[in-house]
Design an enzyme around this catalytic site. Structure first.
Site, PDB file in Angstrom:
ATOM      1  CG  HIS A 163      -1.561   0.708   0.023  1.00  0.00           C
ATOM      2  ND1 HIS A 163      -2.643   0.363  -0.748  1.00  0.00           N
ATOM      3  CD2 HIS A 163      -1.986   1.654   0.893  1.00  0.00           C
ATOM      4  CE1 HIS A 163      -3.680   1.090  -0.360  1.00  0.00           C
ATOM      5  NE2 HIS A 163      -3.315   1.872   0.640  1.00  0.00           N
ATOM      6  CG  ASP A 174      -0.510   6.127   7.130  1.00  0.00           C
ATOM      7  OD1 ASP A 174      -1.074   7.208   7.280  1.00  0.00           O
ATOM      8  OD2 ASP A 174      -1.094   5.077   6.841  1.00  0.00           O
TER       9      ASP A 174
HETATM   10  N1  CMC Z   1       7.143  -4.651   6.360  1.00  0.00           N
HETATM   11  C1  CMC Z   1       7.681  -5.856   6.074  1.00  0.00           C
HETATM   12  N2  CMC Z   1       7.082  -6.778   5.308  1.00  0.00           N
HETATM   13  C2  CMC Z   1       5.885  -6.474   4.785  1.00  0.00           C
HETATM   14  C3  CMC Z   1       5.265  -5.238   5.033  1.00  0.00           C
HETATM   15  C4  CMC Z   1       5.951  -4.303   5.843  1.00  0.00           C
HETATM   16  N3  CMC Z   1       5.393  -3.116   6.102  1.00  0.00           N
HETATM   17  N4  CMC Z   1       4.073  -5.194   4.400  1.00  0.00           N
HETATM   18  C5  CMC Z   1       3.935  -6.369   3.781  1.00  0.00           C
HETATM   19  N5  CMC Z   1       5.028  -7.136   4.012  1.00  0.00           N
HETATM   20  C6  CMC Z   1       5.286  -8.485   3.456  1.00  0.00           C
HETATM   21  C7  CMC Z   1       4.446  -9.513   4.181  1.00  0.00           C
HETATM   22  O1  CMC Z   1       5.127 -10.085   5.273  1.00  0.00           O
HETATM   23  C8  CMC Z   1       4.177 -10.514   3.085  1.00  0.00           C
HETATM   24  O2  CMC Z   1       5.317 -11.329   2.950  1.00  0.00           O
HETATM   25  P1  CMC Z   1       5.153 -12.870   2.493  1.00  0.00           P
HETATM   26  O3  CMC Z   1       4.562 -12.815   1.114  1.00  0.00           O
HETATM   27  O4  CMC Z   1       6.540 -13.375   2.535  1.00  0.00           O
HETATM   28  O5  CMC Z   1       4.241 -13.490   3.489  1.00  0.00           O
HETATM   29  C9  CMC Z   1       4.070  -9.650   1.824  1.00  0.00           C
HETATM   30  O6  CMC Z   1       4.840  -8.461   2.111  1.00  0.00           O
HETATM   31  C10 CMC Z   1       2.641  -9.254   1.458  1.00  0.00           C
HETATM   32  O7  CMC Z   1       2.030  -8.698   2.627  1.00  0.00           O
HETATM   33  P2  CMC Z   1       0.499  -8.836   2.976  1.00  0.00           P
HETATM   34  O8  CMC Z   1       0.296  -8.581   4.429  1.00  0.00           O
HETATM   35  O9  CMC Z   1      -0.050 -10.113   2.409  1.00  0.00           O
HETATM   36  O10 CMC Z   1      -0.092  -7.644   2.116  1.00  0.00           O
HETATM   37  P3  CMC Z   1      -1.476  -6.949   2.360  1.00  0.00           P
HETATM   38  O11 CMC Z   1      -1.866  -6.365   1.063  1.00  0.00           O
HETATM   39  O12 CMC Z   1      -2.444  -7.874   3.017  1.00  0.00           O
HETATM   40  O13 CMC Z   1      -1.102  -5.827   3.440  1.00  0.00           O
HETATM   41  C11 CMC Z   1      -0.663  -3.793   4.529  1.00  0.00           C
HETATM   42  C12 CMC Z   1      -1.047  -4.471   3.204  1.00  0.00           C
HETATM   43  C13 CMC Z   1      -0.774  -2.273   4.341  1.00  0.00           C
HETATM   44  C14 CMC Z   1      -1.630  -4.209   5.643  1.00  0.00           C
HETATM   45  C15 CMC Z   1       0.794  -4.190   4.895  1.00  0.00           C
HETATM   46  O14 CMC Z   1       1.683  -3.817   3.869  1.00  0.00           O
HETATM   47  C16 CMC Z   1       1.233  -3.602   6.233  1.00  0.00           C
HETATM   48  O15 CMC Z   1       0.960  -4.181   7.292  1.00  0.00           O
HETATM   49  N6  CMC Z   1       1.951  -2.416   6.217  1.00  0.00           N
HETATM   50  C17 CMC Z   1       2.328  -1.746   7.422  1.00  0.00           C
HETATM   51  C18 CMC Z   1       1.119  -0.964   7.946  1.00  0.00           C
HETATM   52  C19 CMC Z   1       0.845   0.292   7.147  1.00  0.00           C
HETATM   53  O16 CMC Z   1       1.745   1.068   6.838  1.00  0.00           O
HETATM   54  N7  CMC Z   1      -0.460   0.510   6.828  1.00  0.00           N
HETATM   55  C20 CMC Z   1      -0.896   1.722   6.143  1.00  0.00           C
HETATM   56  C21 CMC Z   1      -1.584   1.446   4.868  1.00  0.00           C
HETATM   57  S1  CMC Z   1      -1.812   2.976   3.951  1.00  0.00           S
HETATM   58  C22 CMC Z   1      -3.006   3.826   4.824  1.00  0.00           C
HETATM   59  C23 CMC Z   1      -4.382   3.320   4.604  1.00  0.00           C
HETATM   60  O17 CMC Z   1      -4.805   3.268   3.436  1.00  0.00           O
HETATM   61  O18 CMC Z   1      -5.053   3.011   5.598  1.00  0.00           O
END
Ligand code: CMC
Length: 429
Positions: free
Chosen positions: A306, A364
């Site tokens: 998240h 989720d």
């Molecule tokens: N599985 C594997 N690796 C992950 C995941 C995951 N679900 N989420 C983040 N990472 C890794 C990512 O690859 C990155 O690694 P590195 O630093 O080596 O590049 C690191 O963790 C940070 O990720 P980020 O994408 O920079 O983090 P963010 O804050 O931009 O993304 C997120 C947050 C929710 C988009 C992401 O965690 C994600 O895609 N999760 C899966 C989708 C999901 O479950 N979304 C629901 C969010 S809760 C409901 C809502 O509020 O809408």
């Protein structure tokens, strides 16, 4: 940094910037005059360090895993209150008295029917249209059907538009579902509470009597409470940005609904369930964990991670409990998806990659299993999120419209395209 100002050195200029304190949470540096004083913008793709507004509605402490609506912990609201009480709290800032609650419930209930012509409007959608596509279209169309509450400068019209959306979005959601499965629309029944009425509009058919299961109704009501607001997330920021131009509230909420649809946001519960189905058995989990950790593989564990929570999402804990309650009530003893989910969670929470990146299950992760057990197809999951989040969007939109310092949202950019050049006639290119 000194006192309640901070200083930024840009070339030979020193710029003083005020530090503003919130009631809780990090303070902010007011950079509003930075461009005027230095000719420079700040650069923050994804707004990871930028507060876009001042708000009094929802507070998240992502490190501690805390979520408060108007100061009240989500756990207490989910345990003791109902969804319409949460709606009142988000919209008006305080918990209602018994009389205020009864009046609010009555007013919402009296607005649950939609204009009869909307049923014909629905016929224009393809039969197999994704219900979220139908939601984006039909919520946007409310500005045509309820044009008498689109003058945003009139507080009374703003109030009517708010009540109409809280009351009618569930009706539209149930219609989107009925249209999708090819069954007749079911009119609202005002003797039922908000969530029981919604379940009936989704699952009743004219050929049979429908009895609402109170355990399922309470579980869905709790799911609605958990999803009601989440401060300045992507869809809420979309609603605020759309509203900042003076667009009508129905158009703004349609814009928020469109944003919510994405798999990184509200679409994640659908994606999480599909992922659990794809994994299929506990034995396959290590393969998927390896894929999630592989930098060259775009696969992510859906329902994990998240932007704000760097701890267990407090909503996920309540959701996990709700999942067990629903499965017990429905007599589902051995759900292979639940087995996969529990084991996946256990492995991920003990894996160095997930620990180091602070990736915990989010709301989720479990909601898909629960909604599937209740009988909703995966394509309805994000729709249910939209039903609940509608009130948060409206509360945030109202707060913005009523803020005298509100201006149109207009981010700037770091331009990296071609500098000015002369047009070349087509024959000479
Ligand atoms: N599985 C594997 N690796 C992950 C995941 C995951 N679900 N989420 C983040 N990472 C890794 C990512 O690859 C990155 O690694 P590195 O630093 O080596 O590049 C690191 O963790 C940070 O990720 P980020 O994408 O920079 O983090 P963010 O804050 O931009 O993304 C997120 C947050 C929710 C988009 C992401 O965690 C994600 O895609 N999760 C899966 C989708 C999901 O479950 N979304 C629901 C969010 S809760 C409901 C809502 O509020 O809408």
């Amino acid at each position: 940094m000194s006192g309640n100002t901070s200083q930024l050195q840009v070339g030979d200029k020193t710029v003083d910037m005020a530090i503003k304190e919130g009631s809780v949470g990090p303070a902010v540096i007011d950079i509003g005059k930075l461009y005027a004083q230095t000719g420079m913008f700040t650069y923050d793709p994804g707004f990871t360090s930028t507060a876009s507004c001042e708000s009094q509605i929802t507070y998240i402490d992502g490190d501690k895993g805390v979520l408060l609506y108007r100061g009240y912990p989500i756990e207490q609201l989910a345990e003791h209150g109902d969804f319409l009480e949460t709606c009142y709290l988000l919209l008006y800032g305080e918990l209602p008295t018994a009389a205020q609650k009864a009046d609010f419930d009555y007013r919402v209930t009296r607005h649950t029917m939609v204009h009869e012509q909307m049923a014909r409007f629905f016929q224009g959608f393809r039969r197999d249209a994704h219900p979220m596509a139908v939601m984006v279209g039909s919520i946007g169309a409310m500005s045509a059907f309820y044009h008498d509450s689109t003058d945003i400068s009139d507080p009374h019209q703003r109030m009517i538009a708010s009540m109409r959306m809280v009351a009618k979005v569930p009706t539209l959601a149930a219609m989107a579902y009925k249209y999708f499965v090819g069954q007749p629309f079911v009119y609202p029944l005002n003797s039922l509470d908000y969530t029981s009425n919604f379940l009936r509009m989704c699952f009743a058919v004219p050929a049979e009597e429908y009895k609402v299961n109170p355990v399922l109704s309470r579980a869905l009501d709790r799911i609605f409470i958990l999803h009601a607001d989440h401060e300045q997330n992507a869809s809420t920021s979309t609603v605020r940005l759309a509203g900042s131009s003076g667009a009508n509230p129905f158009a703004c909420i349609a814009a928020g609904t469109a944003c919510l649809w994405g798999p990184a946001h509200g679409g994640a519960n659908e994606a999480a369930l599909k992922m659990l189905e794809e994994i299929g058995t506990v034995e396959n989990i290590p393969k998927y964990i390896a894929k999630a950790k592989d930098k060259n593989d775009p696969f992510r564990l859906m329902g994990f991670g998240h932007r704000v929570y760097k701890n267990y999402d407090p909503r996920a804990k309540i959701m996990q409990k709700t999942t067990h309650e629903v499965l017990n009530e429905l007599g589902i003893k051995d759900d292979p998806l639940l087995d996969v989910a529990i084991e996946l969670e256990r492995i991920a929470l003990n894996d160095e990659y997930f620990i180091e990146k602070k990736l915990y299950p989010n709301i989720d992760f479990y909601s898909g299993i629960t909604l599937k057990a209740m009988g909703f197809p995966t394509s309805m999951f994000t729709v249910l999120f939209a039903v609940a989040r509608t009130v948060g969007w409206i509360a945030q939109w109202k707060e913005m419209i009523e803020d005298p310092s509100q201006k149109i949202g207009r981010p700037r950019q770091l331009y990296t395209g071609a500098a000015q050049r002369d047009y070349t006639p087509i024959g000479r290119r």
